[in-house]
Design a protein around this motif. Structure first.
Motif, PDB file in Angstrom:
ATOM      1  N   CYS A 311      46.315  34.299  44.187  1.00 49.44           N
ATOM      2  CA  CYS A 311      46.297  32.860  44.430  1.00 49.44           C
ATOM      3  C   CYS A 311      46.405  32.634  45.933  1.00 49.44           C
ATOM      4  O   CYS A 311      47.333  33.118  46.576  1.00 49.44           O
ATOM      5  CB  CYS A 311      47.466  32.195  43.701  1.00 49.44           C
ATOM      6  N   CYS A 314      49.933  30.355  46.503  1.00 52.83           N
ATOM      7  CA  CYS A 314      51.293  30.887  46.365  1.00 52.83           C
ATOM      8  C   CYS A 314      51.343  32.410  46.486  1.00 52.83           C
ATOM      9  O   CYS A 314      52.418  32.990  46.543  1.00 52.83           O
ATOM     10  CB  CYS A 314      51.920  30.432  45.051  1.00 52.83           C
ATOM     11  N   HIS A 316      50.510  34.595  44.264  1.00 55.14           N
ATOM     12  CA  HIS A 316      50.704  35.282  42.984  1.00 55.14           C
ATOM     13  C   HIS A 316      49.447  36.080  42.607  1.00 55.14           C
ATOM     14  O   HIS A 316      48.337  35.578  42.724  1.00 55.14           O
ATOM     15  CB  HIS A 316      51.006  34.246  41.895  1.00 55.14           C
ATOM     16  N   CYS A 329      45.636  29.476  38.984  1.00 56.11           N
ATOM     17  CA  CYS A 329      46.861  30.256  39.124  1.00 56.11           C
ATOM     18  C   CYS A 329      47.821  29.911  37.991  1.00 56.11           C
ATOM     19  O   CYS A 329      48.207  28.753  37.830  1.00 56.11           O
ATOM     20  CB  CYS A 329      47.498  29.985  40.482  1.00 56.11           C
ATOM     21  N   CYS A 332      51.446  28.728  39.840  1.00 55.76           N
ATOM     22  CA  CYS A 332      51.665  27.432  40.497  1.00 55.76           C
ATOM     23  C   CYS A 332      50.666  26.365  40.059  1.00 55.76           C
ATOM     24  O   CYS A 332      50.744  25.219  40.475  1.00 55.76           O
ATOM     25  CB  CYS A 332      51.643  27.589  42.014  1.00 55.76           C
ATOM     26  N   PHE A 334      47.552  26.095  40.747  1.00 56.29           N
ATOM     27  CA  PHE A 334      46.499  25.815  41.721  1.00 56.29           C
ATOM     28  C   PHE A 334      45.134  26.218  41.163  1.00 56.29           C
ATOM     29  O   PHE A 334      44.982  27.287  40.570  1.00 56.29           O
ATOM     30  CB  PHE A 334      46.799  26.613  42.992  1.00 56.29           C
TER      31      PHE A 334
HETATM   32 ZN    ZN Z   1      49.514  30.129  42.809  1.00 53.74          ZN
END
Ligand code: ZN
Length: 389
Positions: A311, A314, A316, A329, A332, A334
Motif C-alpha cells: 500500500c 500505509c 502494508h 488496502c 487502511c 486506501f
Molecule cells: Zn494501506
C-alpha cells in the motif's frame, strides 16, 4: 563517474584514399597477428614486454606503418590476449577493424571532418552527422575504431565520446511503473497507454499465427517484414513516452530493475509474447536513460520487491491487496489504480535510495497526501499517429 557512448560515422573518401586505408588495415591486421603470436608464444600480455620485443623489428620491416598506429595495434593485441587469459591465440582477418588513438585520428565533429594516418600519409575524410548524434558534439573524444564493410565498400569510424556523468542537480523523484496495458504509469498520476498499440499488437499476433501455420517461404519473408514493422511501431511509441516522462519537472526517474527474478516471473504470466515485452521494456528504459542524460537528469533502478503488493499510503504489504487493475488496502482501506500504486511505491523506494536508507524494509514511509483518484486514467498518450498498414 563518466559516461561513454560510441557513435558510428560513415566516411566519405576518394577512391585512392580508400585504397590507402585498405592497405593500412591489411598491414595492421597482419602485424596484429604477429604481435599476438609473440605474446601467446612467450606467455605475456604485458604491453611493455611486447613493445620491447617487437617494436623495432616491425618498424624496420614495415617503415610505412605509422608508429602510433603500431602502438594502437600492440595495445589491442595485448588486451585481446589478456581477455582470453592467454589461453587462445587471438586472430585478425584482413579487414578486421583497427584502433586509432587520438594522435593519429584528428576528428572535428562540428565540421564533420577527420584525418587518419595511413601507410600513404594522412588521408582526409568527411562524414555527415546524423541528427541523433548532435547531442554528443561537445563530449570529449576518446579512441576511435575504423571498420570496413566490403559489400558496401564503405569505411565507418566508430568514435567513443565521453562526458562526466551529470549528477542530478536536485532530488525531485518520479516513479515509473512499466506494464502491458499501461505502457508506463508515473507517480504523478499520468497514464501512458494506447488502445492503438494494443490493437496493433493484436493484429500482428494474429497475422503471425496465420503465417506461421502456412510455413511457406513467402510466408516466412512476410513474417520478417511484419516483425520489423511491429518493432518500428513500438520503438516510436517508446520514444514518445520516454520523451514525455523525461520532460516532466523531476530530477531523478526511478524504475524497477527488470533483471530481478520477481519481475521476470510477473512478466511471464502475461499473455503477450514475453520476448517482445521484455525487449520493449528494456528499450523504454534505454530511451529514458539517453534522454535523461542529455537533460542532466538521471535514472535509478530500484529493487522491485513488493512494489505491486504494498500500500503506497500505509506501507502494508499483502498479496491480496491487488486485484487486476485495482489496488485496495485491506488495512487502511486506501484504493488506487494498481499501476499508479506501484509507481508511487517505486518513487518512495527511490527516495530512500537517494538519501542512502536501507530500502528492503517492508514498511516504507510515504509522506505524500493521497487522494482517492480511483481508476480514472489520464490518457496523456493517445494521439499517436503512426500508420500501420
Ligand atoms: Zn494501506
Amino acid at each position: 563517474m563518466s559516461v561513454d557512448r560510441t557513435i558510428k560515422l560513415k566516411l566519405e573518401l576518394p577512391e585512392k584514399d580508400k585504397d590507402a586505408l585498405k592497405q593500412t588495415m591489411t598491414l595492421s591486421n597482419h602485424v596484429f597477428n604477429g604481435i599476438a603470436q609473440y605474446g601467446f608464444d612467450n606467455h605475456t600480455c604485458s604491453k611493455v614486454t611486447v613493445h620491447h620485443a617487437t617494436y623495432y623489428s616491425i618498424r624496420e620491416k614495415y617503415p610505412e606503418l605509422p608508429c602510433s598506429i603500431l602502438q594502437g595495434i600492440r595495445d589491442v593485441a595485448c588486451e585481446a590476449l589478456k581477455s582470453v587469459e592467454l589461453k587462445r591465440l587471438p586472430k585478425s582477418k584482413q579487414f578486421s577493424a583497427i584502433r586509432y588513438n587520438k594522435r593519429v585520428c584528428n576528428i572535428n565533429l562540428q565540421k564533420g571532418t577527420v584525418t587518419l594516418a595511413s601507410t600513404k600519409g594522412r588521408v582526409k575524410a568527411t562524414f555527415p552527422i546524423p541528427e541523433y548524434y548532435r547531442r554528443y558534439l561537445d563530449w570529449d573524444l576518446k579512441t576511435s575504431t575504423l571498420s570496413y564493410n566490403r559489400q558496401q565498400d564503405t569505411f565507418y569510424l566508430h568514435v567513443t565520446v565521453r562526458k562526466d556523468s551529470p549528477q542530478a542537480s536536485g532530488d525531485r523523484i518520479i516513479g515509473v511503473d512499466r506494464g502491458i496495458v499501461n505502457i508506463a504509469v508515473t507517480s504523478n498520476n499520468k497514464f501512458f497507454n494506447s488502445s492503438q498499440i494494443k490493437n496493433v499488437r493484436a493484429k500482428y499476433a494474429y497475422l503471425r499465427a496465420e503465417l506461421q501455420s502456412k510455413g511457406t517461404r513467402s510466408a516466412k519473408r512476410k513474417l520478417r517484414e511484419i516483425s520489423g514493422r511491429e518493432e518500428r511501431f513500438v520503438k516510436d511509441v517508446n520514444h514518445c513516452i520516454s520523451k514525455a516522462i523525461v520532460a516532466m519537472p523531476y530530477d531523478v526517474v526511478a524504475i524497477e530493475d527488470l533483471n530481478s527474478i520477481r519481475v521476470q516471473s510477473r512478466i511471464k504470466g502475461i499473455e503477450f509474447t514475453r520476448k517482445l515485452n521484455n525487449w520493449s521494456f528494456y528499450q523504454l528504459e534505454q530511451f529514458m536513460r539517453y534522454k535523461a542524460e542529455a537533460a542532466g537528469k538521471s535514472v535509478i533502478m530500484i529493487d522491485p520487491r513488493y512494489t505491486s503488493q504494498k500500500c503506497s499510503r500505509c506501507g502494508h504489504i499483502y498479496k491480496g491487496n491487488r486485484k487486476g487493475n485495482s489496488f485496495h488496502c485491506v488495512k487502511c482501506g486506501f484504493s488506487l489504480h494498481a499501476d499508479l500504486n506501484a509507481a508511487r511505491n517505486i518513487a518512495s523506494v527511490g527516495k530512500l535510495m537517494l538519501v542512502g536508507c536501507p530500502v528492503n524494509q517492508p514498511n516504507v514511509a510515504c509522506n505524500e497526501v493521497e487522494a482517492y483518484i480511483g481508476i480514472e486514467t489520464e490518457h496523456s498518450y493517445k494521439s499517436h499517429s503512426t500508420s500501420v498498414s
